[in-house]
Design a protein around this motif. Structure first.
Motif, PDB file in Angstrom:
ATOM      1  N   CYS A  65      63.830   0.718  44.689  1.00 16.06           N
ATOM      2  CA  CYS A  65      63.504   1.217  43.348  1.00 16.06           C
ATOM      3  C   CYS A  65      64.151   0.324  42.290  1.00 16.06           C
ATOM      4  O   CYS A  65      63.513  -0.037  41.291  1.00 16.06           O
ATOM      5  N   LYS A  69      62.204  -1.886  39.395  1.00  9.69           N
ATOM      6  CA  LYS A  69      62.515  -1.747  37.968  1.00  9.69           C
ATOM      7  C   LYS A  69      62.922  -3.089  37.362  1.00  9.69           C
ATOM      8  O   LYS A  69      62.537  -3.420  36.243  1.00  9.69           O
ATOM      9  N   LEU A  74      62.399  -3.154  33.419  1.00 10.69           N
ATOM     10  CA  LEU A  74      62.959  -1.878  32.961  1.00 10.69           C
ATOM     11  C   LEU A  74      64.469  -1.911  33.126  1.00 10.69           C
ATOM     12  O   LEU A  74      64.982  -2.205  34.197  1.00 10.69           O
ATOM     13  N   THR A  75      65.164  -1.617  32.053  1.00 13.13           N
ATOM     14  CA  THR A  75      66.624  -1.628  32.094  1.00 13.13           C
ATOM     15  C   THR A  75      67.134  -0.191  32.138  1.00 13.13           C
ATOM     16  O   THR A  75      66.397   0.754  31.828  1.00 13.13           O
ATOM     17  N   PRO A  76      68.380  -0.024  32.495  1.00 11.64           N
ATOM     18  CA  PRO A  76      68.944   1.332  32.459  1.00 11.64           C
ATOM     19  C   PRO A  76      68.874   1.948  31.064  1.00 11.64           C
ATOM     20  O   PRO A  76      68.742   3.151  30.920  1.00 11.64           O
ATOM     21  N   ASP A  78      66.415   1.592  28.950  1.00 12.65           N
ATOM     22  CA  ASP A  78      65.068   2.155  28.806  1.00 12.65           C
ATOM     23  C   ASP A  78      64.993   3.531  29.444  1.00 12.65           C
ATOM     24  O   ASP A  78      64.401   4.458  28.890  1.00 12.65           O
ATOM     25  N   GLY A  79      65.595   3.648  30.632  1.00 15.08           N
ATOM     26  CA  GLY A  79      65.612   4.947  31.304  1.00 15.08           C
ATOM     27  C   GLY A  79      66.373   5.985  30.503  1.00 15.08           C
ATOM     28  O   GLY A  79      65.954   7.141  30.403  1.00 15.08           O
ATOM     29  N   GLN A  82      64.260   7.096  27.573  1.00 19.78           N
ATOM     30  CA  GLN A  82      63.197   7.997  28.017  1.00 19.78           C
ATOM     31  C   GLN A  82      63.765   9.387  28.316  1.00 19.78           C
ATOM     32  O   GLN A  82      63.177  10.399  27.929  1.00 19.78           O
ATOM     33  N   ASN A  83      64.925   9.426  28.974  1.00 19.30           N
ATOM     34  CA  ASN A  83      65.543  10.717  29.278  1.00 19.30           C
ATOM     35  C   ASN A  83      65.943  11.460  28.008  1.00 19.30           C
ATOM     36  O   ASN A  83      65.750  12.673  27.897  1.00 19.30           O
TER      37      ASN A  83
END
Length: 177
Positions: A65, A69, A74-76, A78-79, A82-83
């Protein structure tokens, strides 16, 4: 795959006892026959082995995974964005948020109405005060004093430029304020 992943997770799996021989040395609990105890120990060993396998598979999936990413860019962060966005949306649709928003809106409307009423009362009181005899008397006295001060300045030539005089000297502003 199991042997390749096992070396990577050996430190993470120290909390899972796998040695069934050490477990067999403990005394049998009351109410169990020797056969039942052996069956339970065998089942325990199988479950512990499955847990170890699942941990290895999970670690491999997490690595895969992370690679996907990374390849997608996708970087942390970005996550996290989103969260946070999803969490804020969840808060906004919650009944507690809606009730709080409604209550604050009503409080704002009531405060606005109260301040408007206070402003009207103050305005009316100032109007009443301006129309009072005391204020009119005070206003007349200030007007009289003003006319005397302005009149005495116009008639005085001490240090003041006379508009009818010759233009030898430039006009000077000698006002006290």
């Amino acid at each position: 795959m199991e042997s390749a992943s096992q070396g990577l997770l050996s430190d993470a799996m120290t909390d899972v006892p796998v040695d069934s021989a050490a477990s067999a040395r403990t005394a049998a609990p009351q109410g169990l026959t020797l056969a039942e105890e052996e069956e339970l120990r065998s089942e325990l060993a199988k479950v512990e082995e499955e847990i170890g396998t699942l941990r290895q598979v999970l670690a491999a999936k997490e690595r895969h995974c992370g690679e996907l990413k990374r390849k997608l860019g996708l970087t942390p962060l970005d996550g996290l964005k989103q969260n946070l966005s999803k969490s804020w949306h969840d808060v906004q649709v919650s009944t507690a948020y809606k009730k709080t928003q409604e209550t604050l809106s009503q409080a704002g409307q009531k405060t606005s109405a109260a301040l408007s009423n206070v402003g009207s009362v103050i305005s009316r009181k100032l109007g009443d005060m301006r129309n009072s005899a005391t204020f009119k008397s005070f206003e007349d006295r200030v007007g009289t004093i003003k006319s005397r001060v302005v009149g005495s300045r116009e008639n005085s030539t001490d240090g003041l430029h006379s508009p009818s005089g010759a233009g030898d000297n430039p006009p000077q502003d000698n006002a006290p304020f």
